[in-house]
Design a protein around this motif. Structure first.
Motif, PDB file in Angstrom:
ATOM      1  N   ILE A 183       0.864  -1.170   0.000  1.00  0.00           N
ATOM      2  CA  ILE A 183       0.000   0.000   0.000  1.00  0.00           C
ATOM      3  C   ILE A 183       0.906   1.227   0.000  1.00  0.00           C
ATOM      4  CG2 ILE A 183      -1.977  -1.057   1.185  1.00  0.00           C
ATOM      5  CD1 ILE A 183      -0.970   0.300   3.779  1.00  0.00           C
ATOM      6  N   SER A 184       0.343   2.365  -0.365  1.00  0.00           N
ATOM      7  CA  SER A 184       1.097   3.615  -0.302  1.00  0.00           C
ATOM      8  C   SER A 184       0.332   4.599   0.569  1.00  0.00           C
ATOM      9  CB  SER A 184       1.291   4.204  -1.704  1.00  0.00           C
ATOM     10  OG  SER A 184       2.097   3.347  -2.495  1.00  0.00           O
ATOM     11  N   GLU A 185       1.086   5.380   1.345  1.00  0.00           N
ATOM     12  CA  GLU A 185       0.455   6.341   2.238  1.00  0.00           C
ATOM     13  C   GLU A 185       1.493   7.325   2.765  1.00  0.00           C
ATOM     14  OE1 GLU A 185      -1.160   4.677   5.832  1.00  0.00           O
ATOM     15  OE2 GLU A 185       0.540   3.332   6.150  1.00  0.00           O
ATOM     16  N   PHE A 186       0.992   8.431   3.318  1.00  0.00           N
ATOM     17  CA  PHE A 186       1.817   9.411   4.009  1.00  0.00           C
ATOM     18  C   PHE A 186       1.546   9.321   5.503  1.00  0.00           C
ATOM     19  CE2 PHE A 186       0.760  11.561  -0.096  1.00  0.00           C
ATOM     20  CZ  PHE A 186       2.034  11.570  -0.645  1.00  0.00           C
ATOM     21  N   SER A 187       2.610   9.299   6.300  1.00  0.00           N
ATOM     22  CA  SER A 187       2.484   9.385   7.751  1.00  0.00           C
ATOM     23  C   SER A 187       3.308  10.567   8.227  1.00  0.00           C
ATOM     24  CB  SER A 187       2.972   8.097   8.416  1.00  0.00           C
ATOM     25  OG  SER A 187       2.257   6.970   7.955  1.00  0.00           O
ATOM     26  N   THR A 201      -4.941  -4.990  -3.035  1.00  0.00           N
ATOM     27  CA  THR A 201      -6.164  -4.421  -3.605  1.00  0.00           C
ATOM     28  C   THR A 201      -7.398  -4.699  -2.743  1.00  0.00           C
ATOM     29  OG1 THR A 201      -6.430  -6.403  -4.975  1.00  0.00           O
ATOM     30  CG2 THR A 201      -5.284  -4.526  -5.961  1.00  0.00           C
ATOM     31  N   GLN A 202      -7.305  -5.671  -1.822  1.00  0.00           N
ATOM     32  CA  GLN A 202      -8.445  -5.978  -0.958  1.00  0.00           C
ATOM     33  C   GLN A 202      -8.421  -5.166   0.335  1.00  0.00           C
ATOM     34  OE1 GLN A 202     -10.808  -8.061  -2.220  1.00  0.00           O
ATOM     35  NE2 GLN A 202      -9.455  -7.945  -3.990  1.00  0.00           N
ATOM     36  N   PHE A 203      -7.510  -4.193   0.401  1.00  0.00           N
ATOM     37  CA  PHE A 203      -7.400  -3.362   1.602  1.00  0.00           C
ATOM     38  C   PHE A 203      -8.725  -2.674   1.912  1.00  0.00           C
ATOM     39  CE2 PHE A 203      -6.721   0.703   3.685  1.00  0.00           C
ATOM     40  CZ  PHE A 203      -5.853   0.391   4.707  1.00  0.00           C
ATOM     41  N   THR A 204      -9.109  -2.706   3.190  1.00  0.00           N
ATOM     42  CA  THR A 204     -10.328  -2.008   3.625  1.00  0.00           C
ATOM     43  C   THR A 204     -10.005  -0.935   4.654  1.00  0.00           C
ATOM     44  OG1 THR A 204     -10.735  -3.776   5.257  1.00  0.00           O
ATOM     45  CG2 THR A 204     -11.873  -3.937   3.122  1.00  0.00           C
ATOM     46  N   SER A 205      -9.260  -1.309   5.706  1.00  0.00           N
ATOM     47  CA  SER A 205      -8.923  -0.329   6.722  1.00  0.00           C
ATOM     48  C   SER A 205      -7.757  -0.837   7.554  1.00  0.00           C
ATOM     49  CB  SER A 205     -10.118  -0.030   7.636  1.00  0.00           C
ATOM     50  OG  SER A 205     -10.474  -1.191   8.369  1.00  0.00           O
ATOM     51  N   GLU A 206      -7.082   0.096   8.188  1.00  0.00           N
ATOM     52  CA  GLU A 206      -5.950  -0.234   9.054  1.00  0.00           C
ATOM     53  C   GLU A 206      -5.638   0.996   9.895  1.00  0.00           C
ATOM     54  OE1 GLU A 206      -2.378  -2.369   7.422  1.00  0.00           O
ATOM     55  OE2 GLU A 206      -1.449  -0.406   7.805  1.00  0.00           O
ATOM     56  N   TYR A 207      -5.487   0.815  11.179  1.00  0.00           N
ATOM     57  CA  TYR A 207      -5.250   1.950  12.061  1.00  0.00           C
ATOM     58  C   TYR A 207      -3.814   2.451  11.926  1.00  0.00           C
ATOM     59  CZ  TYR A 207      -4.869   4.771  16.298  1.00  0.00           C
ATOM     60  OH  TYR A 207      -4.653   5.804  17.184  1.00  0.00           O
ATOM     61  N   SER A 247      -4.311   1.681  -2.459  1.00  0.00           N
ATOM     62  CA  SER A 247      -4.152   0.226  -2.484  1.00  0.00           C
ATOM     63  C   SER A 247      -4.172  -0.313  -3.914  1.00  0.00           C
ATOM     64  CB  SER A 247      -5.247  -0.441  -1.645  1.00  0.00           C
ATOM     65  OG  SER A 247      -6.529  -0.064  -2.115  1.00  0.00           O
ATOM     66  N   GLU A 248      -3.559   0.421  -4.804  1.00  0.00           N
ATOM     67  CA  GLU A 248      -3.345  -0.044  -6.174  1.00  0.00           C
ATOM     68  C   GLU A 248      -1.877   0.175  -6.517  1.00  0.00           C
ATOM     69  OE1 GLU A 248      -4.696   3.104  -9.260  1.00  0.00           O
ATOM     70  OE2 GLU A 248      -6.094   3.334  -7.562  1.00  0.00           O
ATOM     71  N   ILE A 249      -1.396  -0.435  -7.594  1.00  0.00           N
ATOM     72  CA  ILE A 249       0.018  -0.297  -7.925  1.00  0.00           C
ATOM     73  C   ILE A 249       0.364   1.178  -8.074  1.00  0.00           C
ATOM     74  CG2 ILE A 249       0.244  -2.576  -8.960  1.00  0.00           C
ATOM     75  CD1 ILE A 249       0.135  -1.190 -11.722  1.00  0.00           C
ATOM     76  N   GLN A 274       4.328  12.946  -4.144  1.00  0.00           N
ATOM     77  CA  GLN A 274       3.147  12.438  -4.845  1.00  0.00           C
ATOM     78  C   GLN A 274       3.167  10.920  -4.927  1.00  0.00           C
ATOM     79  OE1 GLN A 274       3.602  14.475  -8.620  1.00  0.00           O
ATOM     80  NE2 GLN A 274       2.168  16.084  -8.012  1.00  0.00           N
ATOM     81  N   ILE A 275       1.986  10.327  -4.782  1.00  0.00           N
ATOM     82  CA  ILE A 275       1.756   8.924  -5.088  1.00  0.00           C
ATOM     83  C   ILE A 275       1.127   8.893  -6.474  1.00  0.00           C
ATOM     84  CG2 ILE A 275       0.550   6.811  -4.432  1.00  0.00           C
ATOM     85  CD1 ILE A 275       0.396   8.004  -1.553  1.00  0.00           C
TER      86      ILE A 275
END
Length: 340
Positions: free
Chosen positions: A261-265, A289-295, A305-307, A324-325
């Motif tokens: 997954i990609s994200e900013f923290s 791709t099946q990501f729904t949630s995560e704390y 949650s895509e390439i 940028q993602i």
């Protein structure tokens, strides 16, 4: 449309904009760095062409550059050759400077650390893949950690590449259902090993670069998910925060991968006059791709949650980095703008 985030802190600002807004507002960077992780050589990487559309001067591998969970070095060598023969990646090699680290699957064993018996041989194959010269210090020392100073007409960027595999102690298995690992006893175990820690301290304290990128194959700030993360060694998290805040290094940004997954923290660190950002970019050929949630209490914006791949656009006059993602079609999927 993704939500708009605007956060104000003393001495700096950060904005997180929607993909549509981001695509229309970014222009004219002084320097461009692209990075990514989780690249299975058995799968087609459709993002190489999109990466090159941004004219990056540097490509940074964030780990899992191939998938080769083996202690058979002939097999691993063939996997590297398979990656090197891919036409689009050859174009990336020809047009950019290649830097980077490894993670577990190109190290040789899933979630592996210091116990892997073939790590010395694996290191040499990794260095071959990265075209590291035979007289480079990495050829004769343990671990693939390395730094590079990128000089531009307007300023400098220091890239500090960590090795979170070679020296890492064993992990503590989680007791909570749905999680693989949990934090071990405070003060027990190591992420980097003492020699690498001392090296990192010197790299940060001696840096007068305008921006400093720390490449960590695994996430530093996000640690609630129960998989591999710096949070499994809480005393090591505290040590890195102290090193960053006490070093005086400017514009420190952590680049990570591993998670598909990609994200900013982002977190405020005592003694640091700007927020510490952990920019996660993963994966290049396959994603969760099946990501729904995560704390993740440090998350800014939304999980992608895509390439995808990561892009950093540096503006030295403004002392600003646009992160940028980007994904298929070079589409901006998320953006974070940080002024230092």
């Amino acid at each position: 449309m993704r939500r708009l985030f605007l956060l104000l802190f003393p001495l700096f600002f950060v904005t997180c904009r929607s993909a549509k807004e981001a695509a229309s507002t970014v222009s004219g960077p002084d320097y461009v760095i692209a990075f990514g992780s989780c690249n299975n050589q058995r799968l087609e990487n459709v993002l190489w062409k999109e990466i090159l559309k941004n004219d990056p001067q540097v490509w940074i591998w964030g780990g899992d550059n191939i998938y080769s969970d083996t202690d058979d070095m002939e097999v691993m060598q063939q996997h590297y050759k398979n990656q090197l023969t891919q036409e689009d990646y050859r174009e990336v090699r020809n047009r950019t400077t290649i830097l980077g680290t490894w993670d577990d699957h190109d190290y040789g064993v899933n979630d592996g650390g210091e116990e892997f018996p073939a790590k010395q041989e694996s290191q040499q194959l990794f260095l071959d893949f990265m075209r590291v010269a035979e007289n480079d210090p990495r050829r004769n020392r343990e671990g693939v950690y390395h730094s590079e100073l990128l000089k531009t007409p307007k300023g400098t960027i220091k890239v500090i590449v960590l090795d979170t595999r070679y020296f890492r102690s064993g992990l503590t298995e989680a007791k909570e259902r749905g999680k693989r690992y949990m934090p071990g006893p405070y003060g027990k175990g190591t992420m980097l090993g003492e020699r690498q820690w001392q090296w990192l301290e010197e790299e940060l304290s001696s840096s007068d670069a305008d921006f400093n990128l720390i490449v960590s194959s695994i996430q530093f700030l996000s640690g609630e998910h129960g998989f591999e993360a710096w949070a499994n060694f809480p005393h090591e998290v505290a040590r890195l925060k102290q090193q960053v805040s006490g070093s005086g290094a400017k514009g420190v940004i952590i680049l990570s991968g591993d998670r598909h997954i990609s994200e900013f923290s982002m977190a405020e660190i005592p003694g640091l006059s700007y927020p510490l950002i952990d920019f996660t970019s993963s994966g290049l050929t396959h994603a969760y791709t099946q990501f729904t949630s995560e704390y993740n209490p440090y998350r800014i914006g939304e999980v992608v949650s895509e390439i995808s791949f990561g892009l950093l656009r540096f503006d030295f006059d403004r002392k600003q980095v646009t992160m940028q993602i980007r994904g298929r079609g070079n589409k901006v999927l998320g953006e974070l703008v940080q002024k230092y």
